[in-house]
Motif scaffolding. Structure first.
Motif, short mmCIF file in Angstrom:
data_model
loop_
_atom_site.label_atom_id
_atom_site.label_comp_id
_atom_site.label_asym_id
_atom_site.label_seq_id
_atom_site.Cartn_x
_atom_site.Cartn_y
_atom_site.Cartn_z
N PHE A 232 -20.79 -60.30 15.82
CA PHE A 232 -19.74 -60.73 14.90
C PHE A 232 -19.85 -62.23 14.60
O PHE A 232 -19.74 -62.66 13.45
CB PHE A 232 -18.38 -60.40 15.51
CG PHE A 232 -17.20 -60.98 14.79
CD1 PHE A 232 -16.86 -60.55 13.52
CD2 PHE A 232 -16.41 -61.95 15.40
CE1 PHE A 232 -15.75 -61.07 12.86
CE2 PHE A 232 -15.30 -62.47 14.75
CZ PHE A 232 -14.98 -62.04 13.47
N THR B 78 -22.88 -62.79 12.25
CA THR B 78 -22.70 -62.24 10.91
C THR B 78 -21.77 -63.10 10.06
O THR B 78 -22.02 -63.32 8.88
CB THR B 78 -22.14 -60.80 10.99
OG1 THR B 78 -23.09 -59.98 11.69
CG2 THR B 78 -21.89 -60.21 9.61
N TRP B 79 -20.70 -63.58 10.67
CA TRP B 79 -19.69 -64.32 9.92
C TRP B 79 -19.77 -65.84 10.10
O TRP B 79 -18.95 -66.58 9.55
CB TRP B 79 -18.30 -63.83 10.31
CG TRP B 79 -18.04 -62.43 9.86
CD1 TRP B 79 -18.26 -61.28 10.57
CD2 TRP B 79 -17.52 -62.01 8.59
NE1 TRP B 79 -17.91 -60.18 9.83
CE2 TRP B 79 -17.45 -60.60 8.61
CE3 TRP B 79 -17.11 -62.70 7.44
CZ2 TRP B 79 -16.99 -59.86 7.52
CZ3 TRP B 79 -16.63 -61.96 6.37
CH2 TRP B 79 -16.59 -60.56 6.41
N MET C 21 -22.80 -51.91 6.24
CA MET C 21 -22.42 -52.80 7.33
C MET C 21 -23.60 -53.17 8.21
O MET C 21 -23.52 -54.12 8.99
CB MET C 21 -21.35 -52.12 8.19
CG MET C 21 -20.07 -51.82 7.44
SD MET C 21 -19.06 -50.50 8.19
CE MET C 21 -18.99 -51.01 9.88
N GLY D 202 -20.00 -54.38 16.27
CA GLY D 202 -20.17 -55.47 15.33
C GLY D 202 -21.04 -55.07 14.15
O GLY D 202 -21.84 -54.14 14.23
N ASN D 203 -20.88 -55.78 13.05
CA ASN D 203 -21.67 -55.53 11.84
C ASN D 203 -22.88 -56.46 11.78
O ASN D 203 -22.85 -57.58 12.30
CB ASN D 203 -20.83 -55.77 10.60
CG ASN D 203 -19.72 -54.76 10.42
OD1 ASN D 203 -19.57 -53.84 11.23
ND2 ASN D 203 -18.96 -54.92 9.36
N ARG E 52 -21.77 -58.70 6.29
CA ARG E 52 -20.36 -58.89 6.00
C ARG E 52 -19.88 -57.75 5.11
O ARG E 52 -20.48 -57.44 4.09
CB ARG E 52 -20.13 -60.24 5.32
CG ARG E 52 -20.55 -61.41 6.19
CD ARG E 52 -20.25 -62.74 5.52
NE ARG E 52 -20.72 -63.85 6.35
CZ ARG E 52 -20.50 -65.14 6.08
NH1 ARG E 52 -19.81 -65.46 4.99
NH2 ARG E 52 -20.96 -66.08 6.89
N TYR F 12 -14.93 -53.66 6.06
CA TYR F 12 -14.49 -53.19 7.37
C TYR F 12 -15.31 -53.89 8.44
O TYR F 12 -16.54 -53.86 8.41
CB TYR F 12 -14.65 -51.68 7.53
CG TYR F 12 -14.27 -51.21 8.92
CD1 TYR F 12 -12.96 -50.88 9.21
CD2 TYR F 12 -15.20 -51.17 9.97
CE1 TYR F 12 -12.58 -50.49 10.49
CE2 TYR F 12 -14.83 -50.79 11.25
CZ TYR F 12 -13.53 -50.45 11.52
OH TYR F 12 -13.17 -50.08 12.77
N ASP F 13 -14.63 -54.50 9.37
CA ASP F 13 -15.29 -55.11 10.54
C ASP F 13 -14.28 -55.08 11.67
O ASP F 13 -13.23 -55.70 11.60
CB ASP F 13 -15.72 -56.54 10.24
CG ASP F 13 -16.61 -57.12 11.32
OD1 ASP F 13 -16.20 -57.10 12.51
OD2 ASP F 13 -17.70 -57.61 11.01
#
Length: 372
Positions: A46, A49-50, A338, A361-362, A365, A368-369
């Motif tokens: 996570f 990814t973000w 995802m 976790g994705n 992005r 839905y996460d």
């Protein structure tokens, strides 16, 4: 952003402090200590990814919950989450201790009960892949019996000895039970349906007491926790238990969420219809209706097309012949959007791993996460 459910709405205000209560599914493979390690691993995904920062606090355990803190932050925001994992692996473990001599007949009793109770027809009508998931363990056991019979038939063909043929067939069955039965996790699938039947027909004292304890904690937290939001998440069969908990909490405080701290309920990869489509599950359907009608609870239901263990593109209220409004806000999730292509195709044919993507976790992005 504003989400509207019937006459209820909630604005996406800035959340600085959140209380999260997570109820997992029927998962004896990952007890709470392992679940925390998985949470830590997926939290790192996570972060990547973000492009944010995240950290976890230490583990604190009580008889009913495992707790840890999660702190996430970005350029202009900071959120502290009090994360609580409801424990019921001890209940699952009790089912796993039963012998095959007990498990197999109880499993077929559960199978016949769900067929007789109209659930199988409901699965076929609502989401036929779930019907395959339901039939699969019992069909596979039938294949084991047939394979043992074929071994006996071959022994008879070569020896023309009935005792030898019977002995060969009886010898083949334990081999199948020690090998393919274990590799395919059929014991877990049998136990899952045995538990589901018990939930519909009777009550498990341990789980009943635990659900009542959690309901009381949520009721108290809504008045005194100091959080900006209480988020109750139910994954898989845990969504059924989450509904039960919230229904009990509403009995204690019918205004839950309307006064004090706002409350959101998220059912993900839900097995609500697994129970709700059984003709005898009237008590559970009453609980679902109570939660759906609660003016202070906003309910979101996330469903994935490729996950055969949930009910995709279905309105759980309508399928249970309950009033559709108010009801959950339904969101359809695409796992392929995802995950990286290589990762997606690696897990595409692993139903349990796909089902767990709801709590993982994705790589990309997406709307839905779980960790977002």
């Amino acid at each position: 952003m504003v989400f509207i459910v019937g006459d209820k709405s909630i604005s996406a205000a800035i959340i600085a402090k959140r209380l999260v209560v997570h109820i997992g599914g029927y998962d004896p493979i990952t007890p709470h200590a392992t679940a925390r390690l998985r949470f830590l691993r997926e939290l790192a995904r996570f972060e990547r990814t973000w492009s944010i920062k995240a950290s976890m606090g230490g583990l604190h355990e009580s008889p009913d919950q495992a707790k840890w803190s999660v702190i996430t932050s970005g350029p202009n925001w900071h959120v502290e989450s009090d994360y609580r994992l409801v424990l019921w692996d001890d209940v699952i473990e009790n089912f796993s201790r039963q012998t095959s001599w007990r498990r197999i007949p109880l499993g077929f009793i559960a199978f016949l009960d769900f067929v007789w109770g109209g659930a199988l027809w409901g699965y076929l009508r609502t989401n036929w892949p779930y019907a395959i998931f339901f039939v699969y363990p019992f069909l596979m056991f039938g294949c084991f019996i047939d394979a043992a019979y074929q071994v006996g038939a071959v022994a008879w063909h070569h020896s023309h000895s009935i005792p030898l043929a019977v002995a060969a067939g009886f010898f083949a069955m334990p081999i199948l039970m020690l090998g393919p039965w274990r590799w395919l996790h059929l014991d877990v699938l049998f136990d899952d349906w045995i538990f589901a039947r018990d939930y519909v027909r009777t009550s498990n004292p341990t789980i009943e007491k635990r659900l009542e304890n959690i309901a009381q904690e949520i009721t108290l937290a809504a008045d005194s926790s100091g959080a900006d939001e209480i988020l109750v998440i139910g994954h898989s069969l845990g969504a059924v238990l989450a509904v039960d908990i919230l229904s009990r909490a509403l009995k204690l405080n019918p205004l839950l969420g309307t006064t004090g701290i706002p409350l959101t309920f998220l059912s993900i990869g839900s097995s609500i219809l697994k129970i709700g489509l059984h003709r005898a599950a009237s008590r559970f359907r009453t609980a679902v209706e109570r939660v759906a009608k609660a003016p202070g609870i906003v309910w979101g239901d996330c469903q994935a097309r490729v996950d055969i263990m949930n009910f995709y593109n279905s309105d759980p209220m309508a399928e249970m012949s309950l009033p559709s409004k108010p009801g959950p806000v339904i969101r359809l999730v695409e796992f392929s959007r995802m995950l990286k292509a290589a990762m997606y195709w690696r897990i595409r044919l692993r139903p349990y791993r796909l089902h767990c993507q709801f709590i993982s976790g994705n790589d990309k992005r997406a709307s839905y996460d779980y960790f977002m």
